[in-house]
Write a protein that holds these residues in place. Structure first.
Motif, PDB file in Angstrom:
ATOM      1  N   TRP B 198       0.870  -1.181   0.000  1.00 40.40           N
ATOM      2  CA  TRP B 198       0.000   0.000   0.000  1.00 40.40           C
ATOM      3  C   TRP B 198       0.908   1.232   0.000  1.00 40.40           C
ATOM      4  O   TRP B 198       1.698   1.416   0.942  1.00 40.40           O
ATOM      5  CB  TRP B 198      -0.907  -0.025   1.236  1.00 40.40           C
ATOM      6  N   LEU B 199       0.778   2.041  -1.047  1.00 36.59           N
ATOM      7  CA  LEU B 199       1.713   3.136  -1.272  1.00 36.59           C
ATOM      8  C   LEU B 199       0.986   4.476  -1.273  1.00 36.59           C
ATOM      9  O   LEU B 199      -0.158   4.559  -1.716  1.00 36.59           O
ATOM     10  CB  LEU B 199       2.388   2.948  -2.641  1.00 36.59           C
ATOM     11  N   PHE B 200       1.685   5.513  -0.782  1.00 29.11           N
ATOM     12  CA  PHE B 200       1.015   6.820  -0.750  1.00 29.11           C
ATOM     13  C   PHE B 200       1.910   7.959  -1.214  1.00 29.11           C
ATOM     14  O   PHE B 200       3.136   7.893  -1.128  1.00 29.11           O
ATOM     15  CB  PHE B 200       0.471   7.116   0.657  1.00 29.11           C
ATOM     16  N   ARG B 201       1.231   9.005  -1.697  1.00 28.33           N
ATOM     17  CA  ARG B 201       1.844  10.310  -1.956  1.00 28.33           C
ATOM     18  C   ARG B 201       1.087  11.404  -1.213  1.00 28.33           C
ATOM     19  O   ARG B 201       1.632  12.451  -0.925  1.00 28.33           O
ATOM     20  CB  ARG B 201       1.824  10.622  -3.468  1.00 28.33           C
ATOM     21  N   THR B 202      -0.235  11.169  -0.972  1.00 29.64           N
ATOM     22  CA  THR B 202      -1.024  12.136  -0.208  1.00 29.64           C
ATOM     23  C   THR B 202      -0.759  11.884   1.276  1.00 29.64           C
ATOM     24  O   THR B 202       0.211  11.207   1.628  1.00 29.64           O
ATOM     25  CB  THR B 202      -2.526  11.965  -0.488  1.00 29.64           C
ATOM     26  N   PRO B 205      -3.176   6.645   3.918  1.00 28.08           N
ATOM     27  CA  PRO B 205      -2.285   5.480   3.806  1.00 28.08           C
ATOM     28  C   PRO B 205      -2.110   4.872   2.421  1.00 28.08           C
ATOM     29  O   PRO B 205      -1.151   4.158   2.199  1.00 28.08           O
ATOM     30  CB  PRO B 205      -2.911   4.458   4.750  1.00 28.08           C
ATOM     31  N   HIS B 206      -3.029   5.091   1.514  1.00 26.57           N
ATOM     32  CA  HIS B 206      -2.731   4.586   0.153  1.00 26.57           C
ATOM     33  C   HIS B 206      -3.424   5.385  -0.938  1.00 26.57           C
ATOM     34  O   HIS B 206      -4.573   5.773  -0.846  1.00 26.57           O
ATOM     35  CB  HIS B 206      -2.996   3.096   0.002  1.00 26.57           C
ATOM     36  N   ASP B 207      -2.624   5.620  -1.977  1.00 24.58           N
ATOM     37  CA  ASP B 207      -3.120   6.199  -3.222  1.00 24.58           C
ATOM     38  C   ASP B 207      -3.053   5.168  -4.339  1.00 24.58           C
ATOM     39  O   ASP B 207      -3.594   5.370  -5.424  1.00 24.58           O
ATOM     40  CB  ASP B 207      -2.267   7.416  -3.613  1.00 24.58           C
ATOM     41  N   LEU B 208      -2.353   4.073  -4.044  1.00 21.75           N
ATOM     42  CA  LEU B 208      -2.172   2.992  -5.020  1.00 21.75           C
ATOM     43  C   LEU B 208      -1.773   1.756  -4.226  1.00 21.75           C
ATOM     44  O   LEU B 208      -0.976   1.849  -3.295  1.00 21.75           O
ATOM     45  CB  LEU B 208      -1.055   3.369  -6.015  1.00 21.75           C
ATOM     46  N   ALA B 209      -2.340   0.613  -4.599  1.00 20.94           N
ATOM     47  CA  ALA B 209      -1.964  -0.630  -3.929  1.00 20.94           C
ATOM     48  C   ALA B 209      -1.724  -1.707  -4.976  1.00 20.94           C
ATOM     49  O   ALA B 209      -2.306  -1.674  -6.061  1.00 20.94           O
ATOM     50  CB  ALA B 209      -3.053  -1.066  -2.954  1.00 20.94           C
ATOM     51  N   PHE B 210      -0.826  -2.616  -4.628  1.00 19.39           N
ATOM     52  CA  PHE B 210      -0.535  -3.767  -5.491  1.00 19.39           C
ATOM     53  C   PHE B 210      -0.770  -5.040  -4.689  1.00 19.39           C
ATOM     54  O   PHE B 210      -0.325  -5.140  -3.537  1.00 19.39           O
ATOM     55  CB  PHE B 210       0.924  -3.757  -5.949  1.00 19.39           C
ATOM     56  N   VAL B 211      -1.456  -5.997  -5.299  1.00 17.46           N
ATOM     57  CA  VAL B 211      -1.652  -7.302  -4.665  1.00 17.46           C
ATOM     58  C   VAL B 211      -1.292  -8.377  -5.679  1.00 17.46           C
ATOM     59  O   VAL B 211      -1.590  -8.241  -6.872  1.00 17.46           O
ATOM     60  CB  VAL B 211      -3.112  -7.464  -4.165  1.00 17.46           C
ATOM     61  N   GLY B 212      -0.651  -9.437  -5.209  1.00 21.35           N
ATOM     62  CA  GLY B 212      -0.229 -10.523  -6.085  1.00 21.35           C
ATOM     63  C   GLY B 212      -1.385 -11.439  -6.454  1.00 21.35           C
ATOM     64  O   GLY B 212      -2.241 -11.735  -5.620  1.00 21.35           O
ATOM     65  N   GLY B 213      -1.385 -11.882  -7.699  1.00 21.98           N
ATOM     66  CA  GLY B 213      -2.388 -12.824  -8.172  1.00 21.98           C
ATOM     67  C   GLY B 213      -1.833 -13.616  -9.338  1.00 21.98           C
ATOM     68  O   GLY B 213      -0.698 -13.379  -9.757  1.00 21.98           O
ATOM     69  N   PRO B 214      -2.627 -14.539  -9.876  1.00 24.48           N
ATOM     70  CA  PRO B 214      -2.131 -15.365 -10.987  1.00 24.48           C
ATOM     71  C   PRO B 214      -1.847 -14.556 -12.254  1.00 24.48           C
ATOM     72  O   PRO B 214      -0.900 -14.850 -12.971  1.00 24.48           O
ATOM     73  CB  PRO B 214      -3.271 -16.364 -11.236  1.00 24.48           C
ATOM     74  N   ILE B 254      -5.446  -3.380   7.596  1.00 29.88           N
ATOM     75  CA  ILE B 254      -4.525  -2.602   6.775  1.00 29.88           C
ATOM     76  C   ILE B 254      -5.202  -1.276   6.409  1.00 29.88           C
ATOM     77  O   ILE B 254      -6.334  -1.281   5.916  1.00 29.88           O
ATOM     78  CB  ILE B 254      -4.157  -3.400   5.505  1.00 29.88           C
ATOM     79  N   THR B 255      -4.561  -0.196   6.661  1.00 36.09           N
ATOM     80  CA  THR B 255      -5.022   1.193   6.408  1.00 36.09           C
ATOM     81  C   THR B 255      -6.101   1.678   7.382  1.00 36.09           C
ATOM     82  O   THR B 255      -6.422   2.852   7.419  1.00 36.09           O
ATOM     83  CB  THR B 255      -5.565   1.462   4.971  1.00 36.09           C
ATOM     84  N   ARG B 256      -6.725   0.747   8.149  1.00 34.17           N
ATOM     85  CA  ARG B 256      -7.778   1.049   9.129  1.00 34.17           C
ATOM     86  C   ARG B 256      -9.056   1.607   8.518  1.00 34.17           C
ATOM     87  O   ARG B 256      -9.941   2.090   9.225  1.00 34.17           O
ATOM     88  CB  ARG B 256      -7.289   2.038  10.198  1.00 34.17           C
ATOM     89  N   GLY B 257      -9.178   1.589   7.192  1.00 35.95           N
ATOM     90  CA  GLY B 257     -10.341   2.182   6.537  1.00 35.95           C
ATOM     91  C   GLY B 257     -11.612   1.386   6.762  1.00 35.95           C
ATOM     92  O   GLY B 257     -11.580   0.211   7.132  1.00 35.95           O
ATOM     93  N   TYR B 258     -12.764   2.066   6.543  1.00 37.74           N
ATOM     94  CA  TYR B 258     -14.068   1.409   6.590  1.00 37.74           C
ATOM     95  C   TYR B 258     -14.474   1.148   5.146  1.00 37.74           C
ATOM     96  O   TYR B 258     -14.452   2.058   4.318  1.00 37.74           O
ATOM     97  CB  TYR B 258     -15.119   2.291   7.258  1.00 37.74           C
ATOM     98  N   THR B 259     -14.916  -0.069   4.867  1.00 39.18           N
ATOM     99  CA  THR B 259     -15.013  -0.478   3.468  1.00 39.18           C
ATOM    100  C   THR B 259     -16.310  -1.196   3.120  1.00 39.18           C
ATOM    101  O   THR B 259     -16.949  -1.796   3.986  1.00 39.18           O
ATOM    102  CB  THR B 259     -13.826  -1.416   3.132  1.00 39.18           C
ATOM    103  N   LEU B 279      -2.858   9.508   9.625  1.00 38.56           N
ATOM    104  CA  LEU B 279      -2.030  10.485   8.920  1.00 38.56           C
ATOM    105  C   LEU B 279      -0.776   9.783   8.404  1.00 38.56           C
ATOM    106  O   LEU B 279       0.035   9.291   9.188  1.00 38.56           O
ATOM    107  CB  LEU B 279      -1.641  11.628   9.864  1.00 38.56           C
ATOM    108  N   ALA B 280      -0.660   9.734   7.098  1.00 38.21           N
ATOM    109  CA  ALA B 280       0.515   9.106   6.498  1.00 38.21           C
ATOM    110  C   ALA B 280       1.557  10.185   6.210  1.00 38.21           C
ATOM    111  O   ALA B 280       1.221  11.235   5.672  1.00 38.21           O
ATOM    112  CB  ALA B 280       0.112   8.397   5.212  1.00 38.21           C
TER     113      ALA B 280
END
Lengths: 118, 314
Positions: B198-202, B205-214, B254-259, B279-280
């Motif tokens: 989970w990556l951020f610029r703002t 905690p995240h502006d872009l995330a990557f997860v592994g898959g097939p 992860i990120t503590r967000g409500y989803t 606050l990231a």
């Protein structure tokens, strides 16, 4: 218009048999196979996006007739569609049906994960 | 100088009318443009640029490209050199290639996803304006999401074959564009394989995330809501509109967000993500989730895999 009133058409129900499991459920002419299966608490066809996009509910209709909505060509080619291979979330029955779950995706979602996520 | 935030996503949809019904009536976006090719451009009420979502009719679902906005036009020259120095092919496309945008950098992430950076996009303004604004617009529809918040991209991960596009794409975003790593999932016998990041610029905690898959693909795009009660009401609105919900309201560890995870009518996964998380900041230590607790990280209450979270994406 001499068409049957919608309310009556919606009440027509057909029986769907999943050949892999022997599971049977009824599905109305206005509902898609996947939602009817889940609404009745039945299992057998993998459930995903319900929009024809993810391809996980791929089945082959081996008996019966149906109407279908647009589904992703990334998952069902024109040739497959001609052979009765469809996504269950896009198929409304017009007769009793027999379906087989198409193997590859079924395995993919039930395979134990070796590295947490894959 | 630098990347500011997610700018827009171009999604493929199987049925444009159904897609517009979803993104306008359920999500509450507004159409701002329709081009000759039939692409439709939409924005949320709290966004000020021309669009954050571009819909393209197609025979298959998924994402065509994703674009982020940088602060200044000159940043594009700096980033072009950095991308080339990293050994990645990049081209500058002229203004207007991306509708209503200035010149842009076009390249592919190591995962294969098509990526653009641009500095300028036509200004439209928030629905509430900037002079003594109301806290929300009175003509809002459906969920009325505030803005496109982030995207999660699926990257090929096959440790047995030594393939880890999560690691490669994460390194690329951090080294070339100064993204910061807020959180990560590590797996494998030595707990040294990055399976998700989970990556951020703002400052979230995240502006872009990557997860592994097939295989590579789009896992979801997320829209921002204020708080937990908005999440509950959003789920109500989804049920009223027969939206296929993948995972009902939950907290992420992860990120503590409500989803909430749900699908658009073509099967592209959406999320409504509420709350700041925390606050990231660039000097924040990275949070790590281990393989045995990864589902606690993703769905905090049950700690178990839910819905079709990792098996289904477009």
């Amino acid at each position: 218009m001499k068409d049957e009133p919608m309310s009556r058409a919606e009440n027509i129900r057909f029986e769907v048999k999943i050949l892999d499991t022997g599971e049977k459920f009824s599905c109305s002419a206005s509902d898609h196979l996947l939602r009817a299966m889940l609404a009745l608490g039945r299992k057998g066809i993998p459930s995903g996006c319900h929009g024809g996009g993810c391809g996980v509910c791929k089945v082959k209709v081996t008996r019966g007739t149906f109407t279908s909505l647009v589904m992703s060509r990334a998952h069902v080619s024109e040739e497959e569609e001609r052979d009765g291979i469809v996504l269950a979330c896009r198929v409304m029955p017009t007769s009793d049906l027999e379906v087989e779950v198409v193997g590859k995706l079924k395995k993919a979602i039930t395979r134990p994960k070796a590295f947490g996520l894959v | 100088m630098g990347v500011m935030r997610i700018g827009h996503v171009n999604l493929r949809v199987l049925d444009m009318d159904a897609a517009l019904g979803h993104y306008m009536n359920v999500m509450g976006m507004k159409e701002t443009h329709r081009d000759a090719a039939g692409n439709v451009y939409l924005k949320c009420w709290d966004e000020w640029d021309k669009y954050s979502l571009m819909l393209t009719a197609s025979d298959r679902a998924g994402m065509n490209h994703i674009a982020y906005k940088v602060e200044k036009d000159a940043d594009l020259d700096v980033f072009k050199k950095r991308i080339e120095d990293y050994g990645t092919a990049v081209e500058i496309v002229p203004a207007g290639t991306l509708f209503a945008c200035g010149r842009a950098l076009k390249f592919n992430l190591p995962s294969g996803h098509e990526f653009y950076l641009y500095a300028e996009k036509e200004f439209v303004g928030k629905d509430v304006g900037v002079t003594n604004p109301a806290p929300w617009p009175t003509d809002k529809k459906g969920i009325a999401a505030h803005w496109l918040d982030h995207a999660l991209l699926m990257c090929e991960l096959n440790p047995e074959k030594g393939i880890n596009k999560v690691q490669e794409s994460t390194d690329f975003m951090m080294k070339v564009f100064d993204f910061h790593l807020a959180e990560q999932v590590v797996v494998g016998p030595n707990q040294d394989i990055k399976a998700a990041t989970w990556l951020f610029r703002t400052s979230t905690p995240h502006d872009l995330a990557f997860v592994g898959g097939p295989v590579m693909g789009l896992h979801h795009i997320a829209f921002f809501l204020d708080e937990w009660n908005d999440v509950l009401k959003a789920a109500d609105i989804m049920a009223m509109n027969n939206v296929k919900v993948d995972v009902t309201p939950q907290r992420h560890g992860i990120t503590r967000g409500y989803t909430i995870y749900f699908f658009d009518p073509s099967g592209n996964r959406n999320e409504t993500f509420a709350g700041l998380g925390y606050l990231a900041q660039p000097d924040m230590p990275t949070v790590t989730w281990t393989e045995d607790q990864l589902w606690r990280g993703i769905f905090y209450h049950t700690g178990e895999e839910a819905g079709a979270f990792t098996s289904v994406y477009t």
